[in-house]
Design a protein around this motif. Structure first.
Motif, PDB file in Angstrom:
ATOM      1  N   ALA A 128       0.834  -1.208   0.000  1.00  0.00           N
ATOM      2  CA  ALA A 128       0.000   0.000   0.000  1.00  0.00           C
ATOM      3  C   ALA A 128       0.869   1.258   0.000  1.00  0.00           C
ATOM      4  CB  ALA A 128      -0.932  -0.013   1.208  1.00  0.00           C
ATOM      5  N   GLN A 129       1.958   1.244   0.765  1.00  0.00           N
ATOM      6  CA  GLN A 129       2.864   2.389   0.782  1.00  0.00           C
ATOM      7  C   GLN A 129       3.539   2.580  -0.575  1.00  0.00           C
ATOM      8  OE1 GLN A 129       1.822   4.147   3.272  1.00  0.00           O
ATOM      9  NE2 GLN A 129       3.799   4.528   4.220  1.00  0.00           N
ATOM     10  N   LYS A 130       3.898   1.474  -1.197  1.00  0.00           N
ATOM     11  CA  LYS A 130       4.501   1.558  -2.542  1.00  0.00           C
ATOM     12  C   LYS A 130       3.498   2.159  -3.530  1.00  0.00           C
ATOM     13  CE  LYS A 130       6.521  -1.385  -6.150  1.00  0.00           C
ATOM     14  NZ  LYS A 130       5.360  -1.411  -7.080  1.00  0.00           N
ATOM     15  N   LEU A 131       2.229   1.788  -3.385  1.00  0.00           N
ATOM     16  CA  LEU A 131       1.197   2.376  -4.244  1.00  0.00           C
ATOM     17  C   LEU A 131       1.079   3.870  -3.991  1.00  0.00           C
ATOM     18  CD1 LEU A 131      -1.016   1.905  -6.329  1.00  0.00           C
ATOM     19  CD2 LEU A 131      -2.583   1.370  -4.449  1.00  0.00           C
ATOM     20  N   ARG A 132       1.206   4.293  -2.717  1.00  0.00           N
ATOM     21  CA  ARG A 132       1.197   5.726  -2.405  1.00  0.00           C
ATOM     22  C   ARG A 132       2.364   6.437  -3.095  1.00  0.00           C
ATOM     23  NH1 ARG A 132       1.477   7.460   3.405  1.00  0.00           N
ATOM     24  NH2 ARG A 132       1.122   9.458   2.376  1.00  0.00           N
ATOM     25  N   LEU A 133       3.530   5.791  -3.080  1.00  0.00           N
ATOM     26  CA  LEU A 133       4.686   6.391  -3.757  1.00  0.00           C
ATOM     27  C   LEU A 133       4.416   6.562  -5.249  1.00  0.00           C
ATOM     28  CD1 LEU A 133       7.660   4.477  -2.083  1.00  0.00           C
ATOM     29  CD2 LEU A 133       7.197   6.918  -1.899  1.00  0.00           C
ATOM     30  N   GLU A 134       3.823   5.529  -5.862  1.00  0.00           N
ATOM     31  CA  GLU A 134       3.543   5.602  -7.296  1.00  0.00           C
ATOM     32  C   GLU A 134       2.527   6.699  -7.596  1.00  0.00           C
ATOM     33  OE1 GLU A 134       2.287   1.651  -8.007  1.00  0.00           O
ATOM     34  OE2 GLU A 134       4.332   0.819  -8.161  1.00  0.00           O
ATOM     35  N   ARG A 135       1.506   6.810  -6.733  1.00  0.00           N
ATOM     36  CA  ARG A 135       0.524   7.881  -6.944  1.00  0.00           C
ATOM     37  C   ARG A 135       1.151   9.250  -6.732  1.00  0.00           C
ATOM     38  NH1 ARG A 135      -4.263   4.969  -3.424  1.00  0.00           N
ATOM     39  NH2 ARG A 135      -4.975   3.514  -5.033  1.00  0.00           N
ATOM     40  N   ALA A 136       2.015   9.352  -5.718  1.00  0.00           N
ATOM     41  CA  ALA A 136       2.703  10.630  -5.489  1.00  0.00           C
ATOM     42  C   ALA A 136       3.595  10.977  -6.674  1.00  0.00           C
ATOM     43  CB  ALA A 136       3.520  10.558  -4.199  1.00  0.00           C
ATOM     44  N   PRO A 433      -1.670  20.619  -8.005  1.00  0.00           N
ATOM     45  CA  PRO A 433      -2.330  19.812  -6.975  1.00  0.00           C
ATOM     46  C   PRO A 433      -2.322  20.518  -5.621  1.00  0.00           C
ATOM     47  CG  PRO A 433      -0.812  18.465  -8.247  1.00  0.00           C
ATOM     48  CD  PRO A 433      -0.589  19.892  -8.659  1.00  0.00           C
ATOM     49  N   VAL A 434      -3.401  20.301  -4.885  1.00  0.00           N
ATOM     50  CA  VAL A 434      -3.511  20.962  -3.582  1.00  0.00           C
ATOM     51  C   VAL A 434      -2.435  20.472  -2.632  1.00  0.00           C
ATOM     52  CG1 VAL A 434      -5.039  21.327  -1.609  1.00  0.00           C
ATOM     53  CG2 VAL A 434      -5.994  21.238  -3.917  1.00  0.00           C
ATOM     54  N   ASP A 435      -2.259  19.141  -2.565  1.00  0.00           N
ATOM     55  CA  ASP A 435      -1.291  18.577  -1.622  1.00  0.00           C
ATOM     56  C   ASP A 435      -0.812  17.235  -2.144  1.00  0.00           C
ATOM     57  OD1 ASP A 435      -0.440  16.956   0.866  1.00  0.00           O
ATOM     58  OD2 ASP A 435      -0.555  19.014   1.600  1.00  0.00           O
ATOM     59  N   LEU A 436       0.498  17.045  -2.180  1.00  0.00           N
ATOM     60  CA  LEU A 436       1.058  15.789  -2.684  1.00  0.00           C
ATOM     61  C   LEU A 436       0.709  14.628  -1.758  1.00  0.00           C
ATOM     62  CD1 LEU A 436       2.853  14.656  -4.947  1.00  0.00           C
ATOM     63  CD2 LEU A 436       4.807  14.979  -3.443  1.00  0.00           C
ATOM     64  N   GLU A 437       0.683  14.887  -0.458  1.00  0.00           N
ATOM     65  CA  GLU A 437       0.373  13.819   0.503  1.00  0.00           C
ATOM     66  C   GLU A 437      -1.069  13.365   0.356  1.00  0.00           C
ATOM     67  OE1 GLU A 437       1.221  12.894   5.228  1.00  0.00           O
ATOM     68  OE2 GLU A 437       1.306  14.936   4.471  1.00  0.00           O
ATOM     69  N   VAL A 438      -1.970  14.314   0.104  1.00  0.00           N
ATOM     70  CA  VAL A 438      -3.377  13.951  -0.123  1.00  0.00           C
ATOM     71  C   VAL A 438      -3.518  13.207  -1.437  1.00  0.00           C
ATOM     72  CG1 VAL A 438      -5.700  14.881  -0.462  1.00  0.00           C
ATOM     73  CG2 VAL A 438      -4.200  15.883   1.269  1.00  0.00           C
ATOM     74  N   ALA A 439      -2.789  13.655  -2.447  1.00  0.00           N
ATOM     75  CA  ALA A 439      -2.858  13.011  -3.753  1.00  0.00           C
ATOM     76  C   ALA A 439      -2.394  11.563  -3.704  1.00  0.00           C
ATOM     77  CB  ALA A 439      -2.046  13.799  -4.785  1.00  0.00           C
ATOM     78  N   SER A 440      -1.500  11.241  -2.758  1.00  0.00           N
ATOM     79  CA  SER A 440      -0.991   9.864  -2.676  1.00  0.00           C
ATOM     80  C   SER A 440      -2.043   8.894  -2.185  1.00  0.00           C
ATOM     81  CB  SER A 440       0.222   9.817  -1.739  1.00  0.00           C
ATOM     82  OG  SER A 440      -0.163  10.116  -0.405  1.00  0.00           O
ATOM     83  N   TYR A 441      -3.117   9.391  -1.539  1.00  0.00           N
ATOM     84  CA  TYR A 441      -4.188   8.520  -1.081  1.00  0.00           C
ATOM     85  C   TYR A 441      -5.335   8.425  -2.064  1.00  0.00           C
ATOM     86  CZ  TYR A 441      -2.134   8.436   3.590  1.00  0.00           C
ATOM     87  OH  TYR A 441      -1.293   8.230   4.661  1.00  0.00           O
ATOM     88  N   GLN A 442      -5.367   9.317  -3.061  1.00  0.00           N
ATOM     89  CA  GLN A 442      -6.473   9.337  -3.992  1.00  0.00           C
ATOM     90  C   GLN A 442      -6.306   8.250  -5.043  1.00  0.00           C
ATOM     91  OE1 GLN A 442      -6.468  13.315  -5.492  1.00  0.00           O
ATOM     92  NE2 GLN A 442      -7.352  14.197  -3.631  1.00  0.00           N
ATOM     93  N   GLN A 443      -7.461   7.737  -5.498  1.00  0.00           N
ATOM     94  CA  GLN A 443      -7.436   6.675  -6.488  1.00  0.00           C
ATOM     95  C   GLN A 443      -7.113   7.245  -7.864  1.00  0.00           C
ATOM     96  OE1 GLN A 443      -7.649   3.511  -5.889  1.00  0.00           O
ATOM     97  NE2 GLN A 443      -8.114   3.667  -3.711  1.00  0.00           N
TER      98      GLN A 443
END
Length: 443
Positions: A128-136, A433-443
């Protein structure tokens, strides 16, 4: 626990029966001729003492043999009883050791199963964290394209506004920051993928160990159920041996302990990497937010500066236009004054010319003549001064026109710069983007 030595049955040494020698007692009677005749019959028979001794020997041998057989039966009975008790004790001890072995197997099986579940859960969290990195990483594409577009748009500014100002520096800094963040995210994704692969390899090792433990547990559980009355037991003489590749209890326990220890190490490394990923995404988001705010502040400040410069230029342009109007009116006045003075000069010159036609002595340098000459000279001086002033005014008008053109050009340049910075750049930065950290959780 070492098994006590089984007692051996007593061994009775065999000994030969005593031999009996029957001696013939010689007779003391005198021999006769009749005795000689019966000698052949007497030599084939035992004497009575010999017969008694013979019977006694046979009876003693029978008694000794019976006693020996009875003693052998007693020893056999004792041996059978001892063997049965020993076999029962040995089977009970084996069953107890198998039971202890089952407890050991159950312990390691539970520990391995627990470690497998925890490692699997940790691997899922790391995925899941790796997916967050990819989304970020994907979320950084828009900011990077926005920055590059801003830089390209600002390249279309016209001189002299095509300068390396604070906005340019902040945009270059933002572009470098996004490139560094993207490189860091890519390296961290590779590191996470490597850790996930290590987790799965160690999980597979633990699963193989756990599978072997389950199979061994089933085998030993089946073995502990065997007894003398079991119908599925067979004779396997070749099984009484130790395999060369067999492990010892110490190495057996150490193998599972090492698997669990390595799994714990991989799990700890995975937890630390997840924490690092959280920090990286958070820090990258904060850095981008701060840099975005710095760029926006630089844009706002520069646009205000451009607005002020444009207003000042427009104010100067209005003054220049007024000066141009005044100068044009001044030139017209000068031209009218020159025309008027030329009329006066013509009158005075005509008078002098006509008076120069006076005859003889009448051509006198009288007072009117001096006044006319002074008038002509004065008018000539004034005309030359007016003409010089006219030339100066015309040059001033030309300079004012050039200044007006420059001001209009500068105003157009400022308007173009304001349009690029405010409309093109700042308008396009709304897509940031508003926030990179928020974007990492978005689908």
């Amino acid at each position: 626990m070492a098994q006590p030595d089984e007692p051996h049955p007593p061994v009775v040494p065999s000994c030969p029966l005593p031999s009996k020698t029957c001696d013939v007692v010689p007779t003391e009677r005198p021999r006769s001729c009749c005795g000689m005749a019966l000698a052949g019959l007497r030599t084939a028979k035992y004497h009575l003492p010999e017969w008694h001794r013979r019977n006694a020997g046979v009876c003693f041998e029978a008694y000794t043999t019976g006693e020996q057989a009875e003693r052998g039966r007693g020893e056999a009975k004792h041996l059978m009883k001892h063997a049965a008790a020993s076999a029962q004790r040995a089977q009970g001890y084996s069953k107890a050791t198998l039971g202890q072995r089952l407890q050991d197997l159950q312990f390691w099986r539970v520990e391995l199963q627990k470690e497998i579940m925890e490692l699997d859960a940790e691997t899922n969290l790391l995925v899941a964290q790796k997916l967050r990195l990819e989304r970020a990483l994907d979320a950084t594409e828009v900011p990077y394209s926005v920055v590059i577009d801003n830089l390209e748009c600002r390249e279309r500014r016209q001189p002299p506004d095509l300068v390396i100002d604070e906005v340019e520096k902040q945009l270059m800094k933002e572009a470098d920051l996004i490139r560094d963040i993207r490189d860091l995210l890519k390296r961290t994704i590779i590191q996470a993928a490597t850790q996930i692969r290590s987790n799965r390899i160690q999980k597979e090792n633990c699963e193989l160990d756990w599978s072997d433990k389950v199979e061994t547990y089933n085998i030993d559980d089946k073995c502990i159920g065997y007894c003398s009355d079991s119908t599925d037991v067979q004779s396997h003489p070749s099984s009484v041996k130790f395999e060369e590749n067999a492990s010892t209890p110490k190495t057996w326990a150490q193998f599972s302990h090492d698997n669990i220890s390595r799994a714990e190490q991989e799990k700890l490394a995975s937890v630390q990497l997840r924490s690092l990923i959280n920090n990286i995404i958070h820090d990258a988001s904060e850095d981008l937010r701060m840099q975005r705010a710095a760029v926006s502040e630089a844009f706002d400040s520069h646009c205000r500066e451009l607005d002020g410069a444009k207003l000042r230029l427009e104010s100067h342009l209005q003054q220049i236009l007024k000066d141009i109007g005044d100068e044009e009116a001044n030139i017209e006045n000068l031209k009218k004054a020159i025309r008027d003075k030329e009329s006066f000069l013509k009158v005075a010159q005509t008078r002098l010319y006509d008076r120069s036609c006076r005859p003889n002595v009448e051509l006198c340098r009288d007072e009117p003549q001096f006044r006319l000459v002074n008038e002509v000279e004065g008018l000539t001086v004034f005309l030359e001064a007016l003409k010089r002033k006219l030339m100066e005014s015309e040059q001033n008008l030309k300079n004012l026109e050039e200044t007006r053109m420059k001001l209009e050009k500068e105003i157009a340049v400022k308007a173009n710069s304001i349009f690029i910075d405010r409309q093109k750049c700042m308008g396009y930065r709304v897509r940031y983007p508003v926030d990179l950290e928020v974007a990492s959780y978005q689908q």
